[in-house]
Design an enzyme around this catalytic site. Structure first.
Site, PDB file in Angstrom:
ATOM      1  N   ASP A  84      47.652 -12.694  11.449  1.00 22.13           N
ATOM      2  CA  ASP A  84      47.644 -13.856  10.551  1.00 22.13           C
ATOM      3  C   ASP A  84      46.794 -13.515   9.328  1.00 22.13           C
ATOM      4  O   ASP A  84      45.572 -13.570   9.366  1.00 22.13           O
ATOM      5  CB  ASP A  84      47.076 -15.072  11.277  1.00 22.13           C
ATOM      6  N   HIS A 117      50.986 -15.930  10.684  1.00 20.55           N
ATOM      7  CA  HIS A 117      50.467 -17.288  10.861  1.00 20.55           C
ATOM      8  C   HIS A 117      51.349 -18.101  11.795  1.00 20.55           C
ATOM      9  O   HIS A 117      50.866 -18.977  12.513  1.00 20.55           O
ATOM     10  CB  HIS A 117      50.369 -17.979   9.493  1.00 20.55           C
ATOM     11  N   ASP A 118      52.632 -17.821  11.805  1.00 13.52           N
ATOM     12  CA  ASP A 118      53.559 -18.539  12.680  1.00 13.52           C
ATOM     13  C   ASP A 118      53.277 -18.316  14.160  1.00 13.52           C
ATOM     14  O   ASP A 118      53.848 -19.009  15.009  1.00 13.52           O
ATOM     15  CB  ASP A 118      55.001 -18.119  12.382  1.00 13.52           C
ATOM     16  N   ARG A 141      59.336 -23.676  -0.175  1.00 12.46           N
ATOM     17  CA  ARG A 141      59.435 -23.332   1.243  1.00 12.46           C
ATOM     18  C   ARG A 141      59.643 -21.828   1.430  1.00 12.46           C
ATOM     19  O   ARG A 141      59.059 -21.223   2.334  1.00 12.46           O
ATOM     20  CB  ARG A 141      60.595 -24.100   1.876  1.00 12.46           C
ATOM     21  N   SER A 198      46.451 -24.749  12.098  1.00 14.81           N
ATOM     22  CA  SER A 198      46.584 -24.623  10.655  1.00 14.81           C
ATOM     23  C   SER A 198      45.896 -25.813   9.975  1.00 14.81           C
ATOM     24  O   SER A 198      44.718 -26.065  10.216  1.00 14.81           O
ATOM     25  CB  SER A 198      48.063 -24.512  10.268  1.00 14.81           C
TER      26      SER A 198
END
Length: 228
Positions: A170, A203-204, A75, A5
């Site tokens: 992602d 993305h995680d 968040r 990232s």
């Protein structure tokens, strides 16, 4: 140098800035620059923090305060973008916490509970000013901007061998963005390997112990010779 990232962007930048110091560069789930959509998500997150009454123009510690609400919202927003639709649907669907709709604004769906938990726990382990600066660093990153917007020109002097990894689900740092890096490296006849991992985590995924991902990374690392 290995990074995922924002860390992948840093690794790429160091390969550009310090070509003689890097023998290998592993760029995971990154991009040569953010899209307008990504910058927009970051701006909404920043506004959540900046508009918190407890932010105090960034001097919240002097006021014995923390912009908890703003950081929590930032968040929550960010976490949504880190997951794929498939991952969220598989994990939560439309499950209710109490098996019934209460027609209120409190937590009713499991996904709401999850996001609030992620937001509240994040506040206790992250600094709001750091969050602001990190999102700005992401927004500003664009090594091609100093080379007539040509990424291939920015990568002309790199000497490192590259491994670039992306993940199919992602959507925030899509495989297409990783392929831009690969294409620019190949244009300069640099040595680069590319892997696009099939994953549903969004993305995680770069943080997950996905067997294919681990095997590719392990194989690459085993081929690296450590100089005496």
């Amino acid at each position: 140098m290995i990074g995922g990232s924002l860390g992948g962007m840093q690794a790429l930048q160091w390969a550009i800035d310090y070509p003689k110091h890097l023998r290998h560069c592993v760029v995971i789930a990154a991009a040569p620059k953010l899209t307008a959509q990504n910058i927009a998500f970051n701006e909404v997150a920043r506004q959540a923090i900046l508009s918190d009454p407890e932010f105090h123009a960034g001097h919240y510690y002097q006021h014995d305060a923390i912009p908890r609400r703003g950081l929590m919202l930032a968040r929550m927003l960010g976490h949504i973008t880190y997951l794929s639709d498939v991952a969220m649907r598989k994990k939560f669907g439309r499950e209710l916490r109490e098996d019934q709709i209460n027609f209120g604004f409190d937590v009713e769906f499991q996904v709401e509970s999850y996001l609030r938990h992620q937001g509240s726990s994040f506040v206790d382990r992250f600094d709001a000013n750091t969050y602001l600066l990190m999102t700005k660093a992401l927004d500003y990153f664009d090594p091609a901007s100093e080379h007539d917007n040509k990424l291939s020109a920015a990568l002309t002097k790199v000497l490192a061998k590259f491994l670039v990894i992306s993940f199919t689900s992602d959507w925030r740092f899509s495989p297409a963005r990783s392929r831009e890096i690969v294409k620019a490296l190949l244009y300069n006849k640099k040595e680069v390997s590319y892997a696009e991992i099939k994953a549903h985590e969004g993305h995680d995924a770069f943080l997950m112990p996905i067997p294919h991902y681990i095997q590719i990374f392990k194989t690459y690392m085993q081929q690296i010779e450590i100089p005496e």
